[in-house]
Design a protein around this motif. Structure first.
Motif, PDB file in Angstrom:
ATOM      1  N   ASN A 456       0.810  -1.223   0.000  1.00 34.22           N
ATOM      2  CA  ASN A 456       0.000   0.000   0.000  1.00 34.22           C
ATOM      3  C   ASN A 456       0.840   1.268   0.000  1.00 34.22           C
ATOM      4  O   ASN A 456       0.319   2.355   0.249  1.00 34.22           O
ATOM      5  CB  ASN A 456      -0.913  -0.008   1.243  1.00 34.22           C
ATOM      6  N   ARG A 457       2.127   1.122  -0.294  1.00 30.60           N
ATOM      7  CA  ARG A 457       2.999   2.300  -0.331  1.00 30.60           C
ATOM      8  C   ARG A 457       2.807   3.087  -1.625  1.00 30.60           C
ATOM      9  O   ARG A 457       2.136   2.638  -2.547  1.00 30.60           O
ATOM     10  CB  ARG A 457       4.451   1.866  -0.193  1.00 30.60           C
ATOM     11  N   THR A 458       3.429   4.254  -1.688  1.00 31.02           N
ATOM     12  CA  THR A 458       3.376   5.029  -2.926  1.00 31.02           C
ATOM     13  C   THR A 458       4.183   4.326  -4.017  1.00 31.02           C
ATOM     14  O   THR A 458       5.022   3.456  -3.736  1.00 31.02           O
ATOM     15  CB  THR A 458       3.968   6.434  -2.719  1.00 31.02           C
ATOM     16  N   PHE A 459       3.945   4.723  -5.247  1.00 29.50           N
ATOM     17  CA  PHE A 459       4.697   4.144  -6.359  1.00 29.50           C
ATOM     18  C   PHE A 459       6.188   4.397  -6.183  1.00 29.50           C
ATOM     19  O   PHE A 459       7.018   3.513  -6.454  1.00 29.50           O
ATOM     20  CB  PHE A 459       4.218   4.761  -7.677  1.00 29.50           C
ATOM     21  N   GLU A 460       6.546   5.591  -5.688  1.00 31.17           N
ATOM     22  CA  GLU A 460       7.955   5.926  -5.523  1.00 31.17           C
ATOM     23  C   GLU A 460       8.616   5.031  -4.460  1.00 31.17           C
ATOM     24  O   GLU A 460       9.742   4.552  -4.643  1.00 31.17           O
ATOM     25  CB  GLU A 460       8.095   7.400  -5.139  1.00 31.17           C
ATOM     26  N   GLN A 461       7.903   4.809  -3.336  1.00 36.89           N
ATOM     27  CA  GLN A 461       8.459   3.923  -2.306  1.00 36.89           C
ATOM     28  C   GLN A 461       8.597   2.495  -2.823  1.00 36.89           C
ATOM     29  O   GLN A 461       9.612   1.828  -2.595  1.00 36.89           O
ATOM     30  CB  GLN A 461       7.553   3.946  -1.071  1.00 36.89           C
ATOM     31  N   TRP A 462       7.551   2.036  -3.493  1.00 33.70           N
ATOM     32  CA  TRP A 462       7.572   0.679  -4.044  1.00 33.70           C
ATOM     33  C   TRP A 462       8.724   0.510  -5.033  1.00 33.70           C
ATOM     34  O   TRP A 462       9.467  -0.476  -4.994  1.00 33.70           O
ATOM     35  CB  TRP A 462       6.220   0.408  -4.715  1.00 33.70           C
ATOM     36  N   SER A 463       8.902   1.481  -5.911  1.00 34.54           N
ATOM     37  CA  SER A 463       9.979   1.413  -6.916  1.00 34.54           C
ATOM     38  C   SER A 463      11.357   1.448  -6.264  1.00 34.54           C
ATOM     39  O   SER A 463      12.266   0.707  -6.645  1.00 34.54           O
ATOM     40  CB  SER A 463       9.853   2.584  -7.895  1.00 34.54           C
ATOM     41  N   ALA A 464      11.504   2.302  -5.243  1.00 29.01           N
ATOM     42  CA  ALA A 464      12.800   2.457  -4.596  1.00 29.01           C
ATOM     43  C   ALA A 464      13.243   1.175  -3.903  1.00 29.01           C
ATOM     44  O   ALA A 464      14.452   0.921  -3.751  1.00 29.01           O
ATOM     45  CB  ALA A 464      12.744   3.598  -3.592  1.00 29.01           C
ATOM     46  N   GLY A 466      12.649  -1.893  -5.015  1.00 27.55           N
ATOM     47  CA  GLY A 466      12.776  -2.995  -5.948  1.00 27.55           C
ATOM     48  C   GLY A 466      11.605  -3.212  -6.868  1.00 27.55           C
ATOM     49  O   GLY A 466      11.698  -3.976  -7.836  1.00 27.55           O
ATOM     50  N   GLY A 467      10.458  -2.588  -6.592  1.00 22.88           N
ATOM     51  CA  GLY A 467       9.295  -2.734  -7.460  1.00 22.88           C
ATOM     52  C   GLY A 467       8.816  -4.176  -7.594  1.00 22.88           C
ATOM     53  O   GLY A 467       8.478  -4.634  -8.686  1.00 22.88           O
ATOM     54  N   HIS A 468       8.786  -4.907  -6.495  1.00 22.82           N
ATOM     55  CA  HIS A 468       8.455  -6.329  -6.558  1.00 22.82           C
ATOM     56  C   HIS A 468       6.957  -6.555  -6.684  1.00 22.82           C
ATOM     57  O   HIS A 468       6.158  -5.963  -5.952  1.00 22.82           O
ATOM     58  CB  HIS A 468       8.963  -7.037  -5.297  1.00 22.82           C
ATOM     59  N   TRP A 469       6.578  -7.444  -7.589  1.00 29.33           N
ATOM     60  CA  TRP A 469       5.186  -7.854  -7.732  1.00 29.33           C
ATOM     61  C   TRP A 469       4.824  -8.788  -6.580  1.00 29.33           C
ATOM     62  O   TRP A 469       5.694  -9.304  -5.870  1.00 29.33           O
ATOM     63  CB  TRP A 469       4.975  -8.551  -9.072  1.00 29.33           C
ATOM     64  N   GLN A 470       3.522  -9.039  -6.430  1.00 29.45           N
ATOM     65  CA  GLN A 470       3.101  -9.792  -5.252  1.00 29.45           C
ATOM     66  C   GLN A 470       3.676 -11.196  -5.212  1.00 29.45           C
ATOM     67  O   GLN A 470       4.051 -11.693  -4.148  1.00 29.45           O
ATOM     68  CB  GLN A 470       1.570  -9.848  -5.145  1.00 29.45           C
ATOM     69  N   HIS A 471       3.771 -11.881  -6.350  1.00 28.82           N
ATOM     70  CA  HIS A 471       4.310 -13.244  -6.306  1.00 28.82           C
ATOM     71  C   HIS A 471       5.755 -13.257  -5.838  1.00 28.82           C
ATOM     72  O   HIS A 471       6.212 -14.215  -5.216  1.00 28.82           O
ATOM     73  CB  HIS A 471       4.143 -13.958  -7.652  1.00 28.82           C
ATOM     74  N   ARG A 472       6.503 -12.176  -6.109  1.00 28.90           N
ATOM     75  CA  ARG A 472       7.879 -12.081  -5.593  1.00 28.90           C
ATOM     76  C   ARG A 472       7.844 -11.894  -4.073  1.00 28.90           C
ATOM     77  O   ARG A 472       8.616 -12.522  -3.345  1.00 28.90           O
ATOM     78  CB  ARG A 472       8.604 -10.918  -6.271  1.00 28.90           C
ATOM     79  N   ARG A 473       6.966 -11.043  -3.592  1.00 24.50           N
ATOM     80  CA  ARG A 473       6.845 -10.848  -2.145  1.00 24.50           C
ATOM     81  C   ARG A 473       6.394 -12.144  -1.471  1.00 24.50           C
ATOM     82  O   ARG A 473       6.858 -12.489  -0.380  1.00 24.50           O
ATOM     83  CB  ARG A 473       5.861  -9.714  -1.841  1.00 24.50           C
TER      84      ARG A 473
END
Length: 518
Positions: A456-464, A466-473
């Motif tokens: 639920n973070r911002t796009f910038e936080q998510w990208s910073a 690693g930008g991982h998709w849910q299956h990676r998490r």
């Protein structure tokens, strides 16, 4: 707010978050869901009576075949059913009268008493998927399952608070000889997990082995007096119960263990193409089979089970997340209630091959339908891929996250004095916010359900990061659970007795001393 106050509140929030994460990681939560929401019912009493009349007509005019077991035919004959060859016919109401001795609710006891689950009533249990010969993870792809996969999945299920049951054949360990698999799977359930689990149904000797291993782990007297195994017997729709299933059914019935009678139906092939006709057929198969259990041991726990998937009449493939599947569950729950039996059905099924968007929406649709229908025991609640051919590692934790959300939904709206927050309205002036109020701070940890996997973070936080998709998490969560796993406590003497039993029975089976069904 001063800087000191801000730091103090930040530290307090972090302590709360750490404590919450620790509780999640330990897997310690309520052992099952207690529903506080109504059931969505699609059958009024007149409609249910029509289905019941049709089921009685099927049993009276067509009957059901019980194949390969003369003893079963004798049991029915002596009780007054009409037996011709392997076909058994029943007068209207005959089966229903015999079913009355079955309990409407019961407890399946776990090795750890804190993990025992209630089956029936307002309880709801989420259970892993069952039977896939393949496993899948995003790093290694799809492959045949092994006993190591089985053990790893059992370790993961032990730690997931959204999963209340260790399941049965969570994947098929194809690297082991078929006659030995049940020994190693039961051993894993009893040593790597302390939640309740399922017994083997592929031979009477395998059912007896499961019962005996529970007697070693939990005490012979306790097992003889209580339900500790939950086992699913599938009819061969339409209107057949074969020798393999019959032999397991009789073993568990005589031992006072739970048997779920679950017709496996692909609509359009194994039943007519309409929901109403399929309901009548399934009801007929369940009534005849549960009547047999009660004739063998009155009062033995039984469950009305269903597995219904509409068949695509264009491709011949099963379909999941369909409106007909959800309608069927909601109607079948009503029929189970009218029989006085707990209800077992399917959860997060999908035809998708990987944990993608299709897997997500099909599984969530099916799972939500099961929750709204009030299914007491939801099997295939986690892990399903490829229409039950594959058990997914990432899919398991993704589905378990959804099970936790569904549990929160089923618990209903809190209307307690605390939840109504009178003091918060007195504290916060109009136009201000509630973020710093005493009520918010006191209830921060559990105010809203929070996903362990959604970002639920911002796009910038998510990208910073690693930008991982849910299956990676989800894959990272799987690795963490396996890395941090600690086995549940087990008396070393019990562990030794289980090890010895598996070794002895393996020698007997391999030497041919186990008998023809070993």
């Amino acid at each position: 707010m001063t800087g000191r106050e801000s730091r103090r509140r930040t530290g307090r929030r972090r302590r709360i978050e750490t404590r919450t994460a620790r509780e999640i990681g330990s897997g310690v939560r309520a052992p099952y869901v207690t529903r506080r929401i109504p059931i969505l019912n699609l059958l009024d009493p007149d409609a249910a009576a029509l289905i019941e009349e049709d089921a009685d007509r099927i049993l009276d005019e067509i009957g059901m075949e019980f194949r390969g077991d003369p003893e079963t035919l004798d049991i029915f004959r002596q009780a007054g059913a009409r037996v011709e060859g392997e076909r058994v016919r029943f007068d209207p109401g005959w089966c229903r009268d015999r079913i009355r001795t079955a309990p409407s609710t019961f407890v399946q006891h776990a090795r750890n008493p804190d993990r025992s689950v209630r089956i029936g009533g307002d309880a709801q249990v989420f259970c892993p998927s069952f039977g896939p010969p393949f496993v899948h993870d995003m790093q290694n792809g799809r492959r045949y399952a092994t006993i190591d996969d089985f053990r790893n999945l059992t370790r993961i299920h032990h730690q997931l608070p959204g999963v209340h049951h260790s399941g049965g054949v969570v994947c098929e360990p194809v690297d082991l000889p078929v006659p030995l698999r049940h020994l190693h799977m039961t051993h894993a359930h009893l040593t790597l997990n302390d939640k309740p689990f399922m017994g083997a149904v592929t031979a009477s000797s395998r059912a007896r082995d499961c019962i005996e291993m529970c007697r070693l782990a939990m005490g012979a007297g306790f097992v003889d007096a209580n339900c500790v195994l939950y086992s699913v017997v599938n009819t061969n729709a339409p209107l057949v119960l074969d020798r393999t299933m019959l032999m397991a059914l009789k073993e568990y019935a005589r031992a006072g263990q739970c048997t779920v009678v679950s017709p496996f139906v692909l609509g359009g092939a194994m039943s007519p193409v309409t929901v109403a006709a399929t309901l009548a057929q399934v009801l007929a198969e369940v009534m005849a089979s549960v009547a047999l259990i009660q004739l063998i041991r009155p009062g033995a726990p039984c469950v009305f089970g269903t597995f219904f998937s509409p068949l695509s009449l264009l491709t011949g493939a099963p379909t999941f997340g369909t409106p007909e599947g959800t309608q069927f569950q909601m109607c079948a729950r009503t029929l189970a209630d009218r029989l006085g039996l707990p209800f077992h059905s399917v959860g997060a099924l999908t035809a998708s091959k990987v944990p993608d968007a299709q897997a997500g929406y099909e599984s969530q649709s099916q799972l939500m339908g099961a929750v709204l229908a009030g299914v007491h025991f939801i099997i295939h609640a986690t892990g399903c891929l490829e229409g039950l051919l594959t058990m997914g590692y990432e899919k398991t934790v993704m589905d378990a996250d959804r099970c936790e959300a569904m549990a929160r939904f089923a618990e209903g709206v809190d209307l307690s004095e605390r939840a109504r927050a009178h003091d918060a309205f007195r504290e916060v002036a109009p136009g201000e916010h509630f973020l710093g109020s005493r009520h918010t701070l006191a209830n921060f940890a559990d105010a809203f359900w929070r996903s362990d996997l959604s970002d639920n973070r911002t796009f910038e936080q998510w990208s910073a990061e690693g930008g991982h998709w849910q299956h990676r998490r989800a894959g990272d969560t799987v690795k963490r659970l396996l890395r941090d796993y600690e086995p549940p406590p087990l008396d070393p003497a019990i562990r030794e007795s289980l090890d010895d039993f598996v070794a002895r029975r393996s020698r007997e089976i391999e030497s041919g001393a186990a008998g023809p069904d070993g």
